[in-house]
Design an enzyme around this catalytic site. Structure first.
Site, short mmCIF file in Angstrom:
data_model
loop_
_atom_site.label_atom_id
_atom_site.label_comp_id
_atom_site.label_asym_id
_atom_site.label_seq_id
_atom_site.Cartn_x
_atom_site.Cartn_y
_atom_site.Cartn_z
N ASP A 131 -3.98 3.40 13.94
CA ASP A 131 -3.13 3.93 12.89
C ASP A 131 -3.63 5.31 12.53
O ASP A 131 -4.47 5.89 13.23
CB ASP A 131 -3.05 2.99 11.69
CG ASP A 131 -4.36 2.85 10.93
OD1 ASP A 131 -5.34 3.56 11.26
OD2 ASP A 131 -4.42 2.04 9.99
N ARG B 193 0.85 -1.20 0.00
CA ARG B 193 0.00 0.00 0.00
C ARG B 193 0.88 1.25 0.00
O ARG B 193 1.51 1.56 1.01
CB ARG B 193 -0.94 0.02 1.21
CG ARG B 193 -1.80 1.29 1.25
CD ARG B 193 -3.02 1.16 2.15
NE ARG B 193 -2.71 1.06 3.56
CZ ARG B 193 -3.63 1.11 4.53
NH1 ARG B 193 -4.92 1.25 4.22
NH2 ARG B 193 -3.27 0.99 5.80
#
Length: 638
Positions: A551, A268
């Site tokens: 996150d 990613r």
């Protein structure tokens, strides 16, 4: 990496032809590779004839990239002149903090410069040829990316003025045409029943690949931070893992190394909104997404193909199909330059913005030759709801974050539509992240497992082909859940969910979440955000806080809800109204508590102060920064 389908094949690049011509690609697949396919690959395998390969023309010490089909014609090329000794790339061993190279593009001569602290093996990753490749991508696509970001701002302005998203009339023909499908699943992406996510530090890389998950989302985005060390070190670890050259020994002597069976790697990169200030072209920071994507592809594409998989990506934070089209064009250009067959690259798009939820079919259509499916990025999706409708009145004010589960009606509408959309087009539908992590207390651990099992059972029953976990300790029982539904089948793409009918009103029924905003929920948001930001400033992007893996996405929810509650004068369960002053008092309490924890750590104390200041900037100010990582990176990361 292991695979679970017949591999497609792409011919590796040509080796030297005289002294003048060599392919723009790193070295040939390593000696340990299971073998590659040369120019005599059988028909129908996707092999690329050598004549179509991009080439590097070497002359007078300058490496020039000639686009595929141009041969040695240097009239339209990208070139890198190697830097002098005093400008060595960081990490080259001489202690210098920068390298400068001259880049020749179709638009003329440009300068590419890498700056920042020394990082081990940076010279290997940020090689002249790799920088030439990045410069070509940046030259071709940075202007369009800037235009699309401007369009994002304009659309948010229209939403703030009362215009709600809807399914597009101009693309109705794409949604109505039932004949088109995405490309068949690539090797290693047929069975995706459990995927593990995490940053690309060495220990996590080994643990994730050994976890028993089918796929590892190697995260250069929300579970990472854009410190130069992390940017380069992540690429180093990915390169080494692919070649099975990675191991790790702790200070206590515990050794980590790869097992015989490993997960498929899906990388990613950063979203379109982020820049890479350590790599500049004519003084302009490069696009972070192109840096992450380009370095990984440049160094590993041919090696991955030789080992039976391929270069695969997760694409974050897309807001519409035009942004997907930009990725399509990036992929096509990159494949051309590196001599890869069309469709070698595969990408799963995270549907994690409310505007993208209205364009899922269009996004698949734009990427149909490259598509590996869609993922329900639940946490960023909630953040997107708050961000887009933060000033749209009380009907769009969400309750405590913990109350916004995947079973509330507007979230359920989004996920069911995602499954139907994917399976209608032959694409995988991947479920969202369970943020819970194993606990030390056995009783609490049983509670966590029960919660996660219930969440994943719902996804499997709804038709998802797999789902995410944040910790290796959860892979086993999540696999059990999907095994119980899938049985021997690798996926359930055949379940087209014709029973699902979702309207625009269903997707926007935020009030259906119900719930309350509580004093405890407000304090939790402040506490989580400050703790996360302190860790982020220290270079850690995935952090265990209060039993959950946090996150950047979950931190965004926390600070965005606080901003929304303040600006809507939200009343708490104890009767108090959320104000800047009230949140400021809570912030002072949390900062003091954290400072006491860090009494013997002056560096951490400084980060705590900076984190509290950053939280006040992004949550308590009159203006609303669209991403907290943008000001954090611009002003607080060297």
């Amino acid at each position: 990496m292991t695979s679970n389908a017949s591999p497609f094949v792409v011919a590796p690049p040509r080796r030297s032809v005289g002294a003048a011509l060599r392919v723009l690609a790193p070295s040939a697949p390593s000696a340990g590779s299971p073998g590659g396919v040369g120019a005599d690959a059988p028909a129908g395998t996707g092999a690329v004839a050598p004549a179509s390969l991009g080439a590097v023309v070497a002359s007078a010490g300058t490496a020039a990239v000639a686009p595929a089909g141009t041969g040695a014609d240097t009239s339209a090329r990208t070139a890198v002149a190697p830097a002098g000794p005093s400008d060595a790339i960081p990490g080259a061993g001489n202690g210098e903090a920068g390298t400068t190279a001259e880049v020749v593009t179709p638009a003329g001569t440009a300068e590419i410069r890498v700056t920042g602290p020394a990082v081990p093996r940076a010279a290997e990753i940020l090689s002249p040829d790799a920088l030439a490749f990045l410069a070509d991508l940046h030259h071709h696509f940075a202007p369009r990316r800037a235009e699309l970001l401007a369009e994002r701002q304009e659309r948010r302005r229209r939403i703030a003025n009362g215009e709600h998203p809807d399914f597009l009339a101009e693309t109705a023909h794409i949604r109505a045409d039932r004949t088109w499908r995405v490309a068949p699943a690539a090797p290693g992406l047929v069975d995706r029943r459990v995927e593990i996510t995490g940053p690309t530090d060495k220990k996590m890389t080994i643990n994730a690949l050994n976890s028993g998950a089918k796929v590892w989302l190697a995260d250069l985005e929300d579970a990472n931070t854009p410190h130069l060390h992390n940017v380069v070190d992540g690429q180093v670890n990915l390169r080494d893992a692919i070649r099975r050259e990675i191991d790790f020994t702790t200070a206590e002597g515990r050794r980590y190394e790869l097992g015989p069976e490993t997960a498929t790697i899906v990388v990613r990169p950063r979203g379109w909104h982020l820049l890479e200030k350590h790599v500049r072209v004519d003084g302009e920071p490069m696009v972070g997404a192109l840096v992450d994507f380009g370095l990984y592809l440049f160094h590993n594409a041919h090696e991955l193909l030789a080992r039976g998989t391929g270069p695969y990506f997760y694409l974050p934070k897309l807001e519409n199909h035009h942004e997907a089209r930009l990725w399509h064009d990036v992929f096509a250009r990159a494949e051309e330059l590196l001599g890869l067959g069309h469709g070698t690259i595969r990408a799963t798009v995270l549907i994690e913005t409310v505007t993208a939820a209205f364009e899922m079919e269009e996004i698949l259509y734009e990427l149909r030759d490259y598509s590996a499916g869609l993922n329900a990025g639940r946490w960023d999706y909630i953040f997107s709801i708050v961000k887009n409708f933060r000033a749209s009145g009380k009907a769009f004010v969400l309750p405590d974050r913990a109350a916004v589960t995947m079973t509330v009606p507007f979230m359920r509408a989004y996920t069911e539509l995602l499954v139907r959309t994917c399976h209608k087009r032959g694409a995988h539908a991947i479920g969202g992240m369970s943020a819970f992590i194993p606990a030390r207390d056995e009783a609490r651990n049983r509670e966590v497992e029960a919660i996660v099992r219930q969440d994943k059972q719902r996804e499997a029953d709804d038709g998802f082909d797999g789902s995410w976990v944040a910790h290796p300790g959860m892979v086993g029982y999540v696999k059990e859940v999907f095994d119980g539904v899938l049985g021997p089948r690798p996926n359930q793409v055949w379940r087209t969910r014709e029973d699902v009918h979702v309207t625009a009103a269903d997707l926007l029924d935020v009030a259906s979440a119900g719930g309350r905003v509580t004093a405890a929920g407000l304090r939790t948001n402040v506490a989580v955000a400050v703790r996360y930001l302190e860790a982020w400033l220290g270079g850690r992007g995935a952090v265990a806080i209060f039993g959950l893996m946090e996150d950047a996405a979950t931190a965004e929810i926390s600070r965005s809800q606080v901003w929304q509650w303040i600006h809507n004068a939200t009343v708490l369960d104890d009767g108090r109204t959320v104000t800047v002053e009230l949140v400021g008092e809570i912030l002072d309490d949390e900062r003091a508590a954290l400072t006491r924890e860090a009494a013997d750590d002056p560096a951490r104390q400084a980060r705590i102060t900076a984190a509290a200041e950053l939280f006040a900037e992004v949550a308590l100010g009159e203006s609303y920064p669209t991403f907290l990582t943008v000001p954090a990176y611009a002003c607080r990361v060297e």
